[in-house]
Write an enzyme that holds these catalytic residues in place. Sequence first.
Site, PDB file in Angstrom:
ATOM      1  N   LYS A  19      46.268 -46.054 -66.201  1.00 44.39           N
ATOM      2  CA  LYS A  19      46.010 -46.836 -64.982  1.00 44.39           C
ATOM      3  C   LYS A  19      47.329 -47.268 -64.342  1.00 44.39           C
ATOM      4  CE  LYS A  19      44.659 -51.402 -63.578  1.00 44.39           C
ATOM      5  NZ  LYS A  19      43.711 -51.029 -62.517  1.00 44.39           N
ATOM      6  N   ASN A 126      28.272 -46.638 -66.541  1.00 43.71           N
ATOM      7  CA  ASN A 126      29.073 -47.321 -65.522  1.00 43.71           C
ATOM      8  C   ASN A 126      30.327 -46.510 -65.200  1.00 43.71           C
ATOM      9  OD1 ASN A 126      29.933 -49.265 -63.711  1.00 43.71           O
ATOM     10  ND2 ASN A 126      30.442 -50.809 -65.246  1.00 43.71           N
ATOM     11  N   GLY A 447      31.258 -59.715 -50.472  1.00 43.95           N
ATOM     12  CA  GLY A 447      31.590 -60.879 -51.292  1.00 43.95           C
ATOM     13  C   GLY A 447      33.040 -61.001 -51.699  1.00 43.95           C
ATOM     14  N   TRP A 576      26.137 -53.758 -67.253  1.00 45.66           N
ATOM     15  CA  TRP A 576      27.588 -53.629 -67.309  1.00 45.66           C
ATOM     16  C   TRP A 576      28.191 -54.417 -68.460  1.00 45.66           C
ATOM     17  CZ3 TRP A 576      28.933 -53.745 -61.347  1.00 45.66           C
ATOM     18  CH2 TRP A 576      28.402 -52.582 -60.765  1.00 45.66           C
ATOM     19  N   HIS A 707      36.317 -47.722 -51.237  1.00 43.14           N
ATOM     20  CA  HIS A 707      37.124 -47.151 -52.320  1.00 43.14           C
ATOM     21  C   HIS A 707      38.366 -46.461 -51.797  1.00 43.14           C
ATOM     22  CE1 HIS A 707      33.154 -47.410 -54.309  1.00 43.14           C
ATOM     23  NE2 HIS A 707      33.934 -48.078 -55.118  1.00 43.14           N
ATOM     24  N   CYS A 739      30.661 -52.183 -49.764  1.00 40.13           N
ATOM     25  CA  CYS A 739      30.752 -52.883 -51.045  1.00 40.13           C
ATOM     26  C   CYS A 739      31.846 -53.949 -50.929  1.00 40.13           C
ATOM     27  CB  CYS A 739      31.091 -51.841 -52.114  1.00 40.13           C
ATOM     28  SG  CYS A 739      30.912 -52.409 -53.803  1.00 40.13           S
TER      29      CYS A 739
HETATM   30  N1  39S Z   1      31.462 -52.768 -63.211  1.00 45.00           N
HETATM   31  C1  39S Z   1      31.974 -53.986 -63.339  1.00 45.00           C
HETATM   32  N2  39S Z   1      31.948 -54.599 -64.496  1.00 45.00           N
HETATM   33  N3  39S Z   1      32.540 -54.618 -62.292  1.00 45.00           N
HETATM   34  C2  39S Z   1      32.603 -54.050 -61.076  1.00 45.00           C
HETATM   35  O1  39S Z   1      33.134 -54.650 -60.146  1.00 45.00           O
HETATM   36  C3  39S Z   1      32.052 -52.795 -60.902  1.00 45.00           C
HETATM   37  N4  39S Z   1      32.068 -52.192 -59.699  1.00 45.00           N
HETATM   38  C4  39S Z   1      31.732 -50.828 -59.622  1.00 45.00           C
HETATM   39  C5  39S Z   1      30.778 -50.350 -60.637  1.00 45.00           C
HETATM   40  N5  39S Z   1      30.939 -50.952 -61.867  1.00 45.00           N
HETATM   41  C6  39S Z   1      31.477 -52.162 -62.006  1.00 45.00           C
HETATM   42  C7  39S Z   1      32.990 -49.997 -59.526  1.00 45.00           C
HETATM   43  N6  39S Z   1      33.881 -50.330 -60.506  1.00 45.00           N
HETATM   44  C8  39S Z   1      37.276 -52.574 -60.647  1.00 45.00           C
HETATM   45  C9  39S Z   1      36.639 -52.110 -61.750  1.00 45.00           C
HETATM   46  C10 39S Z   1      35.487 -51.384 -61.631  1.00 45.00           C
HETATM   47  C11 39S Z   1      34.978 -51.123 -60.417  1.00 45.00           C
HETATM   48  C12 39S Z   1      35.592 -51.598 -59.270  1.00 45.00           C
HETATM   49  C13 39S Z   1      36.752 -52.324 -59.395  1.00 45.00           C
HETATM   50  C14 39S Z   1      38.558 -53.308 -60.777  1.00 45.00           C
HETATM   51  O2  39S Z   1      39.128 -53.679 -59.807  1.00 45.00           O
HETATM   52  N7  39S Z   1      39.061 -53.490 -61.988  1.00 45.00           N
HETATM   53  C15 39S Z   1      40.342 -54.075 -62.168  1.00 45.00           C
HETATM   54  C16 39S Z   1      41.336 -52.979 -62.413  1.00 45.00           C
HETATM   55  O3  39S Z   1      41.008 -51.922 -62.981  1.00 45.00           O
HETATM   56  C17 39S Z   1      40.340 -55.043 -63.341  1.00 45.00           C
HETATM   57  C18 39S Z   1      39.572 -56.288 -63.036  1.00 45.00           C
HETATM   58  C19 39S Z   1      39.892 -57.383 -64.011  1.00 45.00           C
HETATM   59  O4  39S Z   1      39.159 -57.627 -64.938  1.00 45.00           O
HETATM   60  O5  39S Z   1      42.471 -53.194 -62.014  1.00 45.00           O
HETATM   61  N8  39S Z   1      41.009 -58.037 -63.843  1.00 45.00           N
HETATM   62  C20 39S Z   1      41.476 -59.103 -64.698  1.00 45.00           C
HETATM   63  C21 39S Z   1      41.843 -60.303 -63.853  1.00 45.00           C
HETATM   64  O6  39S Z   1      41.872 -60.182 -62.622  1.00 45.00           O
HETATM   65  C22 39S Z   1      42.682 -58.646 -65.473  1.00 45.00           C
HETATM   66  C23 39S Z   1      43.721 -58.156 -64.530  1.00 45.00           C
HETATM   67  C24 39S Z   1      44.971 -57.571 -65.186  1.00 45.00           C
HETATM   68  O7  39S Z   1      45.145 -56.378 -65.247  1.00 45.00           O
HETATM   69  O8  39S Z   1      42.053 -61.368 -64.423  1.00 45.00           O
HETATM   70  N9  39S Z   1      45.885 -58.449 -65.606  1.00 45.00           N
HETATM   71  C25 39S Z   1      47.155 -58.031 -66.090  1.00 45.00           C
HETATM   72  C26 39S Z   1      47.076 -57.626 -67.519  1.00 45.00           C
HETATM   73  O9  39S Z   1      46.097 -58.002 -68.201  1.00 45.00           O
HETATM   74  C27 39S Z   1      48.121 -59.169 -65.847  1.00 45.00           C
HETATM   75  C28 39S Z   1      48.256 -59.520 -64.369  1.00 45.00           C
HETATM   76  C29 39S Z   1      49.071 -58.528 -63.601  1.00 45.00           C
HETATM   77  O10 39S Z   1      50.289 -58.474 -63.847  1.00 45.00           O
HETATM   78  O11 39S Z   1      48.508 -57.810 -62.730  1.00 45.00           O
HETATM   79  O12 39S Z   1      47.925 -56.850 -67.932  1.00 45.00           O
HETATM   80 ZN    ZN Z   2      28.904 -52.604 -54.259  1.00 46.99          ZN
END
Ligand code: 39S
Ligand code: ZN
Length: 767
Positions: A19, A126, A447, A576, A707, A739
């Site tokens: 990632k 998912n 949202g 999920w 997206h 979305c």
């Molecule tokens: N399923 C779920 N559960 N949630 C969804 O939103 C969706 N949407 C659909 C279908 N299924 C879903 C599409 N899928 C993301 C993920 C899935 C999606 C759409 C979007 C997404 O944005 N995911 C983020 C990503 O991959 C992670 C979100 C998250 O949990 O980047 N973030 C945490 C937070 O915000 C942890 C973030 C992080 O990476 O707190 N923190 C860093 C770390 O841990 C530290 C901070 C940094 O330096 O950025 O290393």
């Molecule tokens: Zn959606």
Amino acid sequence: MVQSSVLGFPRIGGQRELKKATESYWGGKSSVEDLLEVGKNLRAKNWTAQKEAGVDIIPSNDFSYYDQVLDLSLLFNAIPERYTKYDLAPIDVLFAMGRGLQKKATDSTPAVDVTALEMVKWFDSNYHYVRPTFSHSTEFKLNTAAGIKPVDEFNEAKALGIQTRPVILGPVSYLYLGKADKDSLDLDPISLLPKLIPVYKELLAKLKEAGAEQVQIDEPILVLDLPESVQSKFKEAYDALVSSDAPEIILATYFGTVVPNLKAIENLPVAGFHFDFVRNPEQLEQVASILNGNQTLSAGVVDGRNIWKTDFAKASEVVNKAIEKVGKDKVVVATSSSLLHTPVDLETETKLPAEIKDWFSFATQKLDEVVTIAKNVSGEDVADKLEANAKSIKARKESSITTNPKVQERLTTINEGLATRKAAFPERNAEQQKKYNLPLFPTTTIGSFPQTKEIRVSRNKFAKGQITADEYEQFINQEIENVVRFQEKIGLDVLVHGEPERNDMVQYFGEQLDGFAFTTNGWVQSYGSRCVRPPIIVGDVSRPKAMTVKESVYAQSLTKSPMKGMLTGPVTILRWSFPRDDVSGKIQSLQLGLALRDEVNDLEKAGITVIQVDEPAIREGLPLRAGKERSDYLNWAAQSFRVATSGVENSTQIHSHFCYSDLDPNHIKALDADVVSIEFSKKDDPNYIQEFSDYPNHIGLGLFDIHSPRIPSKQEFVSRIEEILKVYPANKFWVNPDCGLKTRGWTEVQESLTNMVDAAKDFRAKY
Ligand code: 39S
Ligand code: ZN
């Protein structure tokens, strides 16, 4: 000796290395060489881990920089012409198809502007795949511009001294999961099979030349209801593919039973089959009967879709039954599906309570599971492992953590009354119209607003105790205020607070509900570079206190416009999360429905009277085959939603939202939401739009793809709205994106939403 086998391993890396590398490449912060290097290291690491665990049959080509289905479209040259005009490097063509591309012209390069291909759910998971998209001008051939991925990765493993079994999605599934491009809507993808088979043959021959003895060809559509015309294609395909020029073929199915399609596979000349005995152990009897005596039976007994420790005794029993039927030398112990759907390694979880952690098994632990079960059924001494396993299984069964008598008692109070709004939609609609006085073509968003680096860093600091709760709250409040002011400025009608406080729409709730466990590093790929950390339902679910009221009330205090409260629905939280396997989905979903009902009612009490309860996962949860199980699911899914949303007044407007799948409007009618928004921007088929014009309540057909970083112009919105208005009535028409906007950057969001709202205003003036 019975062999052990893995159908696929997670590719994101234990620390989400892939990632980070992909996003860095997209952001122009590192080179393509850097990205390829990270990929290569991850593959080596995964193969080595499997080898060291003692897995006999190790997959290759389960890796991907975006999506394994999209990889095949690139390899087979199923690249719509619009992606070929810019002289992009092959990996950039891949990413352009996956996520769209928009680039300003420079002195030396022309401007680029292409939308992404459609992305849809991979069966009932998912994970999302990029839909193969064919037209009359599609010409299949091996596109060797970037090498031949399955062959190259096979050779890469070989160079490390590891013999692998390449995995490829089979031709019938590949075509069936695809669709016709908008210029070729009369094209039935499956009719392309005769043109595709020679390309598969060529690929298989190259794998054989490279030294592959066996390939795993996945035909997961065999667990779906297939028309006769598709069933008959398997014979055509595999009669052609099986050849002395090709490696042996193990045909793999998963996520369900193949029994209704047994005819389609019973005389195939393949070397063996893989079946999912976690989901459907009962199919063993019938599938064993079609094997010809020489064919391998790969028994999927270690769950590729969930995180519970495999019960060794039970799994061994299934494998032993298979051995009885076809003989020891023909049986392989395998994961039920690819392990793509499970987190990489339980060992890195340092915060899980020891009692609970002992119940889980992630991808790395599952390697040991297949090996141990294979040893056990081979008669090797694994007594200590069996004993430890039996102890964990028993401890979980007897643990008091899993049961909450109060929740179970409340469950018995659910009846139709509790799950029905006070009045029917027309009456509610009249009261809501009086209360909110919304214009025609009301505008809103789904949202979330951009989850910026700043937000994530701040949350991370708070989690690590580097900033105080007050400082974090102040930061979040400032974010909320920015989002509110922006929406007011561009003239949106129903506002949102932007969800800066949420890490994820499911995990955020999982962390606040009783009955859940959650991980610190349990990431699973969702699509492209995006990952999720599914919370784990370990026991009866309830809500100890309000989860979202504070932020929504604060946001409402900043504006006179209606502020939508934002919740994730019961079915989606269930789907999920990693669900319990000791209690039905129905019970878990209804428990969640009750917990959310309390939240909905609390929001209403606090003055938040437009409330959206998202159910994007409701469609993917649909059992893969038609029948009683499916209608039961639809009933309890809708009931759970209505339990959550029916405690409110008629004038409270309940919204819901769906995305990522072909939706049947009939499935969402039963939710009786006042307004629904659905993903729609990639739906080109006018018949599909038509289906929604009969939907009785209000509906917002998503107008742009969130997206993709691409920004649609106002004119593009106008054209799209005009097109939809040909079949869809203006008085039920909401204007919104596909979305939530959390994955987008602020610049894109500002421009796209401004264009969208401006387009809506034009139509308002006209009608
Ligand atoms: N399923 C779920 N559960 N949630 C969804 O939103 C969706 N949407 C659909 C279908 N299924 C879903 C599409 N899928 C993301 C993920 C899935 C999606 C759409 C979007 C997404 O944005 N995911 C983020 C990503 O991959 C992670 C979100 C998250 O949990 O980047 N973030 C945490 C937070 O915000 C942890 C973030 C992080 O990476 O707190 N923190 C860093 C770390 O841990 C530290 C901070 C940094 O330096 O950025 O290393
Ligand atoms: Zn959606």
